[in-house]
Enzyme design. Structure first.
Site, PDB file in Angstrom:
ATOM      1  N   LYS A   1       0.822  -1.206   0.000  1.00  0.00           N
ATOM      2  CA  LYS A   1       0.000   0.000   0.000  1.00  0.00           C
ATOM      3  C   LYS A   1       0.863   1.267   0.000  1.00  0.00           C
ATOM      4  O   LYS A   1       0.434   2.312  -0.470  1.00  0.00           O
ATOM      5  CB  LYS A   1      -0.944   0.025   1.203  1.00  0.00           C
ATOM      6  CG  LYS A   1      -1.839  -1.206   1.361  1.00  0.00           C
ATOM      7  CD  LYS A   1      -2.791  -1.379   0.195  1.00  0.00           C
ATOM      8  CE  LYS A   1      -3.939  -2.336   0.487  1.00  0.00           C
ATOM      9  NZ  LYS A   1      -3.550  -3.742   0.645  1.00  0.00           N
TER      10      LYS A   1
HETATM   11  C1  LIG Z   1      -4.208  -4.919   0.221  1.00  0.00           C
HETATM   12  C2  LIG Z   1      -3.375  -6.128   0.169  1.00  0.00           C
HETATM   13  C3  LIG Z   1      -3.606  -7.136  -0.779  1.00  0.00           C
HETATM   14  C4  LIG Z   1      -4.765  -7.094  -1.752  1.00  0.00           C
HETATM   15  O1  LIG Z   1      -4.617  -6.066  -2.710  1.00  0.00           O
HETATM   16  P1  LIG Z   1      -5.887  -5.545  -3.536  1.00  0.00           P
HETATM   17  O2  LIG Z   1      -5.399  -4.402  -4.322  1.00  0.00           O
HETATM   18  O3  LIG Z   1      -6.906  -5.146  -2.505  1.00  0.00           O
HETATM   19  O4  LIG Z   1      -6.361  -6.689  -4.355  1.00  0.00           O
HETATM   20  C5  LIG Z   1      -2.739  -8.222  -0.809  1.00  0.00           C
HETATM   21  N1  LIG Z   1      -1.721  -8.322   0.056  1.00  0.00           N
HETATM   22  C6  LIG Z   1      -1.477  -7.380   0.993  1.00  0.00           C
HETATM   23  C7  LIG Z   1      -0.336  -7.571   1.938  1.00  0.00           C
HETATM   24  C8  LIG Z   1      -2.280  -6.255   1.073  1.00  0.00           C
HETATM   25  O5  LIG Z   1      -2.025  -5.312   2.004  1.00  0.00           O
END
Ligand SMILES: *Cc1c(COP(=O)(O)O)cnc(C)c1O
Length: 496
Positions: free
Chosen positions: A113
């Site tokens: 993120k």
């Molecule tokens: C948010 C997240 C995901 C999923 O990503 P999306 O964009 O919501 O599909 C997978 N792994 C981790 C560690 C995340 O923080």
């Protein structure tokens, strides 16, 4: 360069500039903003080999964010992708056991993120200036664990902004929870809700849709925006690292010029993998997009039978950031695959809301055939972490392991030997107990810090500063509520 304008996937707003779409987050009719066309590269990818991550980011993002000047964009990029990341490469590519792991966790909060949320606050403040917005921009965010911390790290004490994060109590790892509850910044607030991630996300969308509440906020010079991947300002920066991974593969001559790659992404809200799809549509040589799910395999079922059905038990797994049954960004793919027909999309999204399911047409399925779905259950995830470690010494987190296990299944089933990039979405330190249990079995009485130390020795990598940071940090947030009380919580926090 031709201007790209944005419109709602449900047909309401149209011809909104990129900066306005970022400011709003979600369209007024509840739809998501989409560009009126997906731009294609205005450069030859071969000519980009050897350039920096920051340069790649500018070259890719400018094609979408056409109302930002080159200087504005460069400022945003340079401010975001700096020493906050623990490696100059920003997103390094590691080879292990016949696949390439694109490590997206070298930012401040050690999850992917950070890749988009380090730049979103800069894009947002630039957007406010461009549009003469003087209101405070209050970010409302539902989190399955990682978005909340990364968004707060980005927006903490940014003048003219505030942020409120809602997370599911008991639905995130202890480490994720501590990261959020110890967040500093006068403009940050964290609320745990008695419900799951879908409850939190739905309630946030409902607050966005409550006109009377918006007016109450406007009276206090406050307007809402989103830091979830429903905001197009999250998606665009995520395209960059797929282009970057390709450039790295070319630089090291792992692939030939023009050679196609596969991308495998551990998926929850469908934002990360959608960015990879955008990269493909822009001209990146990508063959198949492998959508990896955990036990909440709603997307696996969708790609298999063309029916989306959220009516099932919500399971809590060792990959909590993927514990989601309503994948918001799938709406953008639905919209694209019915030929950008907002009316068709709107009907399906209404069905999703009223009965929790919809069926796409055969033609739409054809238009989605770049995607394949599969899933890995918790035992397979643990087994894969252990197997990869024993074979190569490389340690991956539980989310990345979902993708890794799914990739192994895919390769065995299809015999497709196309070189594959696996999105590595979190540092193993963020989910250290589950990772160490996978490698060692029962951990007995070991406390959280002992487990972290054990992981440090096992993986042979130092503890990231994000871990040290929470060791003695004070708990600053204690608010909790029911999903139905979220709007009231916002009102209280903002002293309306
Ligand atoms: C948010 C997240 C995901 C999923 O990503 P999306 O964009 O919501 O599909 C997978 N792994 C981790 C560690 C995340 O923080």
């Amino acid at each position: 360069m031709e201007e790209i304008l944005y419109g709602s996937t449900r047909g309401g707003e149209k011809n909104v500039t990129a900066s306005q779409a970022i400011l709003k987050g979600l369209a007024e009719d509840g739809g998501l903003f989409m560009p009126d066309r997906i731009p294609v590269f205005d450069f030859d990818i071969e000519d980009l080999t050897g350039v920096s991550y920051q340069e790649t980011a500018c070259r890719v993002m400018r094609l979408f964010l056409t109302d930002y000047t080159e200087e504005e964009l460069r400022f945003c990029v340079d401010s975001a992708y700096d020493a906050k990341f623990d490696t100059e490469e920003i997103a390094p590519l590691s080879r292990a056991d016949g696949a390439y792991y694109l490590e997206l966790f070298h930012g401040k909060t050690i999850a992917f993120k950070d890749m988009a949320l380090s730049i979103l606050p800069y894009l947002m403040t630039a957007a406010a200036q461009k549009n003469g917005v003087t209101n405070t921009i209050e970010i409302l965010t539902a989190t399955s664990g990682d978005t909340g911390k990364a968004a707060m790290a980005g927006f903490a004490d940014v003048p003219g902004t505030g942020i409120i994060v809602f997370y599911p109590r008991g639905g995130v790892s202890r480490f994720q929870e501590l990261q959020m509850l110890t967040q500093k910044g006068e403009n940050t607030a964290v609320v745990s809700i008695h419900g799951n991630f879908d409850d939190a996300q739905t309630a946030v969308k409902n607050i966005f849709g409550d006109r009377a509440f918006q007016e109450r906020l406007a009276g206090r010079q406050i307007q809402l925006s989103s830091a979830n991947s429903i905001n197009i300002g999250r998606l665009v920066p995520q395209i960059v690292y797929y282009v970057w991974s390709y450039l790295k593969l070319r630089e090291t001559e792992e692939i030939a010029a023009g050679e196609r790659i596969n991308v495998c992404v551990p998926t929850g809200n469908f934002g990360n993998i959608l960015a990879a799809y955008f990269a493909k549509r822009m001209g990146l040589p990508v063959k198949t997009l492998i959508c990896a799910s955990n036990d909440n395999r709603v997307l696996f079922d969708f790609f298999r039978i063309g029916r989306y059905d959220r009516n099932r038990e919500f399971l809590l797994t060792t990959s909590p950031s993927m514990d989601i049954l309503i994948s918001s960004n799938l709406e953008r793919l639905i919209y694209l695959s019915c030929g950008a027909d907002a009316a068709t999309n709107r009907v399906m999204m209404r069905q999703l809301k009223s009965v929790g399911r919809y069926v796409v047409t055969e033609e739409m399925r054809q238009n989605m055939k770049d995607f394949v779905g599969n899933y890995a259950d918790q035992e397979e995830v643990a087994a894969r972490i252990r197997e990869l470690y024993e074979k190569t010494g490389y340690v991956i987190d539980t989310h990345t392991a979902v993708a890794s296990a799914v990739y192994e299944k895919y390769r065995a089933e299809t015999k497709d030997e196309t070189k594959t990039v696996i999105a590595s979405t979190a540092s193993p330190f963020k989910f250290s107990r589950a990772v160490m249990e996978a490698i060692r079995g029962e951990l007995g009485e070991l406390d959280d810090w002992e487990v972290l130390d054990l992981l440090k020795t096992t993986a042979g990598i130092p503890l990231p500063p994000a871990v040290e940071e929470i060791r003695d940090a004070e708990i600053r947030h204690r608010r909790e509520c029911d999903p139905a009380g979220m709007e009231e919580a916002v009102a209280e926090i903002l002293k309306l």
